[in-house]
Scaffold this active site. Sequence first.
Site, mmCIF file in Angstrom:
data_model
loop_
_atom_site.group_PDB
_atom_site.id
_atom_site.type_symbol
_atom_site.label_atom_id
_atom_site.label_comp_id
_atom_site.label_asym_id
_atom_site.label_seq_id
_atom_site.Cartn_x
_atom_site.Cartn_y
_atom_site.Cartn_z
ATOM 1 C CG ASP A 168 56.641 -33.177 62.998
ATOM 2 O OD1 ASP A 168 56.620 -33.836 61.944
ATOM 3 O OD2 ASP A 168 56.029 -32.094 63.143
ATOM 4 C CG HIS A 191 54.199 -25.250 55.231
ATOM 5 N ND1 HIS A 191 55.341 -25.190 55.995
ATOM 6 C CD2 HIS A 191 54.503 -26.062 54.178
ATOM 7 C CE1 HIS A 191 56.282 -25.939 55.448
ATOM 8 N NE2 HIS A 191 55.801 -26.469 54.328
ATOM 9 C CG ASP A 218 31.805 -55.433 68.040
ATOM 10 O OD1 ASP A 218 32.484 -55.299 67.002
ATOM 11 O OD2 ASP A 218 31.592 -56.537 68.581
ATOM 12 C CG ASP A 266 55.899 -34.788 58.053
ATOM 13 O OD1 ASP A 266 56.254 -35.185 59.178
ATOM 14 O OD2 ASP A 266 55.351 -33.682 57.855
ATOM 15 C CE1 TYR A 311 56.067 -29.481 50.688
ATOM 16 C CE2 TYR A 311 55.849 -27.103 51.044
ATOM 17 C CZ TYR A 311 56.132 -28.368 51.526
ATOM 18 O OH TYR A 311 56.495 -28.535 52.839
HETATM 19 N N1 GLY Z 1 53.575 -33.695 60.461
HETATM 20 C C1 GLY Z 1 52.868 -32.498 60.415
HETATM 21 C C2 GLY Z 1 53.781 -31.379 60.489
HETATM 22 O O1 GLY Z 1 54.927 -31.500 60.136
HETATM 23 O O2 GLY Z 1 53.438 -30.330 60.959
HETATM 24 MN MN MN Z 2 56.091 -33.203 60.114
HETATM 25 MN MN MN Z 3 55.829 -30.481 61.839
#
Ligand code: GLY
Ligand code: MN
Ligand code: MN
Length: 437
Positions: free
Chosen positions: A264, A343, A32, A253, A381
């Site tokens: 961020d 990325h 709950d 991060d 990385y």
């Molecule tokens: N913390 C996720 C990014 O840096 O996009």
């Molecule tokens: Mn980040």
């Molecule tokens: Mn970010």
Amino acid sequence: MKPTRLAEFLAKMEPSSVAVFASAHEIRRNQDTDFEFRQDTDFYYLTRLNEPDCVAVLAPNHPEHKYVLFVRPRKREEEIWTGLRAGVEGAIRDYGADAAYDIARLDELLPKYLQNAHKLYYGFGQNQQFDLKVIGTIKHIRERVRTGVYAPTTIIDPATIVHEMRLRKNEDDLKSLRRAAQISAEGHVAAMKHCKPGMYEYELEAVVEYVFRKNGATGVGYPSIVGSGFNTTILHYNTNQCQIQDGDMVLIDAGAEYNVFSGDITRSFPANGKYTKAQQAIYEVVLNANKEVIKMVKPGVSFMKLHERSVDVVTQGLLDVGLLSGSLKDNVEKKAYEKFFMHRTGHWLGMDVHDVGRYKLDDDWRTLEPGMVFTVEPGVYIAEGAENVPEEFFNIGVRIEDDVVVTESGSEVLTSGVPKEAREVEATMKESAMVAV
Ligand code: GLY
Ligand code: MN
Ligand code: MN
């Protein structure tokens, strides 16, 4: 008085349209016990009401009820468990609604606000349960066609208005974002000062998040990533369970959430306070990309050009260090850099850490405008065992992430409170921790 952003949204709606926004609802964690409540961001942005199980209806053509709220009623026997509510009176008095009702009357009243409007603004796909409610309401109106009513025939994604608004921050938004970034920076500095080989990643996580809360943040904008050694090479690692070893890199991060805006920041530093030659070489490649991209930021620049610049600088850096070979052009064209930098260089930042707003308009990448806020976060990385990489580079993950606002004349970096030059990071790590934890 209506909240400012809501009034702006009303003014941008098409003729003969109605908009419906549902708040978030509580999500069960176990038995709950619920997860910590987080309001739906569009709902909060427009209404500033931070309660579950509410619905906002915007009806600009209605003679009196242009803004209607459905809310949980005030009930002492429920408030005693979960806190005070705005209630129907508060929705009008404190949140500016023209009319307000008990949420239990939604099925009865929603059709009355939707019928005879040509267009409906509703964002399908966020809340399955409520999607069904909207579909059911439209069906219900259609079934009563012989009584002379008709249902909206066009559904418009409200993101076309509200996400474009959220993309451009006003002074109030920027005040909250500046504070979120400043608190985030303080958390990172504290972690640098506390870090010692032998600590566990979760201890550093606790230091960072203690500083966030101590400074008035409501929490984190996303789960904190605190990785050491091999874990620095995992992009969204957040189990934070390992013991930090002498010689490891540490990557944090983490961002504080303040007034529902998120910082961020990523910083990457040596656990023992001194970068090895290999760690520093990779660090300088990433830092160079971070700084070169930030230098480019000003109105009119294509968002994509920032990433392209970042790719060029990282790739050239990896060639100089000897981790790639051949020409810059070939390595970029063949995306050879993706082995190490997989990325994007950044994303919009705001009330959501990966904030809303389109990146492309038709076929073209968006160009920067004053008030847009985004991250600049190149990274490299290198996991243990990476092919054709000398061992001294193994388990080095470096990301350097700053938050940047586009201004009329260029940019404002919100995250300069945490050092990023290698020698400044090392100097900060030598300072003793100022927070007692
Ligand atoms: N913390 C996720 C990014 O840096 O996009
Ligand atoms: Mn980040
Ligand atoms: Mn970010």
